[in-house]
Scaffold this active site. Structure first.
Site, PDB file in Angstrom:
ATOM      1  N   ARG A 153      -3.565 -56.783 -13.458  1.00 56.28           N
ATOM      2  CA  ARG A 153      -3.170 -55.843 -12.402  1.00 56.28           C
ATOM      3  C   ARG A 153      -4.209 -55.828 -11.283  1.00 56.28           C
ATOM      4  NH1 ARG A 153      -1.590 -50.041 -14.467  1.00 56.28           N
ATOM      5  NH2 ARG A 153      -3.838 -49.766 -14.457  1.00 56.28           N
ATOM      6  N   LYS A 166      -3.014 -50.862  -7.362  1.00 54.87           N
ATOM      7  CA  LYS A 166      -3.914 -49.735  -7.602  1.00 54.87           C
ATOM      8  C   LYS A 166      -4.981 -49.715  -6.506  1.00 54.87           C
ATOM      9  CE  LYS A 166      -5.381 -47.282 -11.710  1.00 54.87           C
ATOM     10  NZ  LYS A 166      -4.236 -46.381 -11.898  1.00 54.87           N
ATOM     11  N   GLU A 188       7.094 -41.330  -8.770  1.00 53.30           N
ATOM     12  CA  GLU A 188       6.008 -41.109  -9.729  1.00 53.30           C
ATOM     13  C   GLU A 188       5.694 -39.637  -9.863  1.00 53.30           C
ATOM     14  OE1 GLU A 188       3.032 -43.894 -10.910  1.00 53.30           O
ATOM     15  OE2 GLU A 188       3.068 -44.703  -8.887  1.00 53.30           O
TER      16      GLU A 188
HETATM   17  C1  LIG Z   1      -3.225 -45.974 -12.726  1.00 58.26           C
HETATM   18  C2  LIG Z   1      -1.928 -45.360 -12.351  1.00 58.26           C
HETATM   19  C3  LIG Z   1      -0.917 -45.082 -13.290  1.00 58.26           C
HETATM   20  C4  LIG Z   1      -1.107 -45.266 -14.769  1.00 58.26           C
HETATM   21  O1  LIG Z   1      -1.322 -46.574 -15.160  1.00 58.26           O
HETATM   22  P1  LIG Z   1      -1.922 -46.876 -16.605  1.00 58.26           P
HETATM   23  O2  LIG Z   1      -2.093 -48.343 -16.611  1.00 58.26           O
HETATM   24  O3  LIG Z   1      -0.925 -46.413 -17.592  1.00 58.26           O
HETATM   25  O4  LIG Z   1      -3.196 -46.110 -16.700  1.00 58.26           O
HETATM   26  C5  LIG Z   1       0.279 -44.584 -12.828  1.00 58.26           C
HETATM   27  N1  LIG Z   1       0.492 -44.327 -11.524  1.00 58.26           N
HETATM   28  C6  LIG Z   1      -0.457 -44.563 -10.594  1.00 58.26           C
HETATM   29  C7  LIG Z   1      -0.179 -44.243  -9.184  1.00 58.26           C
HETATM   30  C8  LIG Z   1      -1.691 -45.090 -10.969  1.00 58.26           C
HETATM   31  O5  LIG Z   1      -2.615 -45.312 -10.037  1.00 58.26           O
END
Ligand SMILES: *Cc1c(COP(=O)(O)O)cnc(C)c1O
Length: 338
Positions: free
Chosen positions: A80, A183, A219
């Site tokens: 990722r 991210k 989300e």
């Molecule tokens: C990091 C994140 C998540 C959760 O991802 P995980 O890999 O399960 O920790 C979900 N939504 C957003 C916007 C994120 O930045």
């Protein structure tokens, strides 16, 4: 660390013994080096400070039942970060380099890995930033990859309690063809205001809808949304949703438990039809949602009695935790034992 009150640690920054770093210079990554310095020095013209060349990751190390340290799906975090880096035109670390950095920095800080049974864990924060001076609007050519760790307390100190959520139609976290799927720190910057407004109104989390139609669920705060209805695990599929590794894992476990997995557009009008709802991510694994307030209709949708997690959320939460802690077998090879 005998003196540490593991069960009462929060999620605050805390200095540990080492971080690990590597610079990308002259077209290649330099050797990873451990550092005791918690500061970084860079040009005031660094591209991360001006044009948002920044992305990060978040994962945890757990002390298992057998006393050994376990990382959960570290390769997925590596992949990722590579996809985030590529979108932001940054030099990505390889999966091998990312994994090696995480392993080394966790082992160097082994005394901060909380003991089994405390509910606490070691949070790992990999960070990638553009450090080269860049005032013309282009990607820079120097990057810093750094991984630091900090012990964090159990997310649920007083049990697995549901949260109250408010629907936010006044702000978008990410644009439909924007950066929601990576991210990037910029996504967080853009979402702080709605989080703060939600908090002021008494809601620990806000539900974002799709930016173009305000019709579909995107989300839940900085976590993915899922719901349970009639034997199905339902979760939004959208370009502006961050592909959560927790959600990916829960989908697999849900399937193994006999639930049907539906990954599709989820209309906001479906909310009252769900039996259970939750937010999922590394921090909490699952935050069960007790109720969702919709300011447009002035209606509150309540799941169960609003104060107790539903049975599927409980089951899924425990199944994932047990794999992370080495309490149950790891049939998919999600865990790396150090
Ligand atoms: C990091 C994140 C998540 C959760 O991802 P995980 O890999 O399960 O920790 C979900 N939504 C957003 C916007 C994120 O930045």
């Amino acid at each position: 660390m005998e003196h540490m009150d593991w069960g009462n640690l929060g999620f605050g920054y805390r200095k540990t013994d080492y971080n690990i770093r590597s610079y990308f210079r002259n077209g290649k990554w330099e050797e990873l080096t451990l550092s005791t310095d918690e500061n970084i020095s860079m040009s005031m013209a660094a591209s991360c400070l001006h044009y948002g060349q920044e992305c990060f990751e978040g994962l945890k190390a757990f002390r298992g039942k057998d006393g050994r340290i376990r990382l959960f799906r570290v390769d997925e975090n590596a992949k990722r970060m590579i996809s985030s880096a590529e979108y932001l035109c940054m030099a990505p670390p390889s999966v091998e380099m990312f994994t090696e950095a995480v392993k080394k920095v966790v082992l160097a800080n082994e005394r901060f890995v909380p003991p089994y049974g405390t509910g606490a864990s070691l949070y790992i924060r990999p960070l990638l930033i553009g450090t080269g001076p860049q005032i013309g609007v282009h990607p820079t050519d120097e990057y810093l990859f750094i991984v630091f760790v900090m012990p964090v307390g159990p997310y649920y100190k007083e049990g697995f309690h549901p949260i109250k959520v408010i629907i936010d139609r006044d702000h978008d976290r990410a644009a439909p063809l924007g950066t929601g799927h990576i991210k990037a720190g910029g996504n967080y910057g853009a979402s702080l205001i709605s989080g703060e407004i939600g908090h002021e109104k008494g809601y620990p989390s806000v539900l974002y809808l799709d930016a173009s139609h305000k019709k579909y669920i995107d989300e839940c705060g900085a976590a993915n949304f899922f719901a349970i209805r009639n034997g199905s695990y339902i979760t939004p599929d959208s370009h502006s949703v961050l592909p959560s590794i927790t959600n990916k894992s829960l989908r697999q476990l849900a399937e193994d438990m006999g639930l049907k997995v539906e990954r599709r557009l989820v209309e906001v009008t479906e909310l009252p039809t769900f039996e259970e709802a939750g937010a999922c991510g590394t921090a909490a694994v699952i935050s069960p949602i007790g109720s969702i307030y919709d300011p447009e209709s002035n209606q509150t949708i309540v799941y169960g009695d609003g104060t107790k997690a539903g049975p599927w959320s409980e089951k899924l939460y425990h199944a994932l935790r047990q794999i992370q802690l080495g309490e149950s077998p790891d049939p998919y090879g999600w865990v790396t034992i150090l």
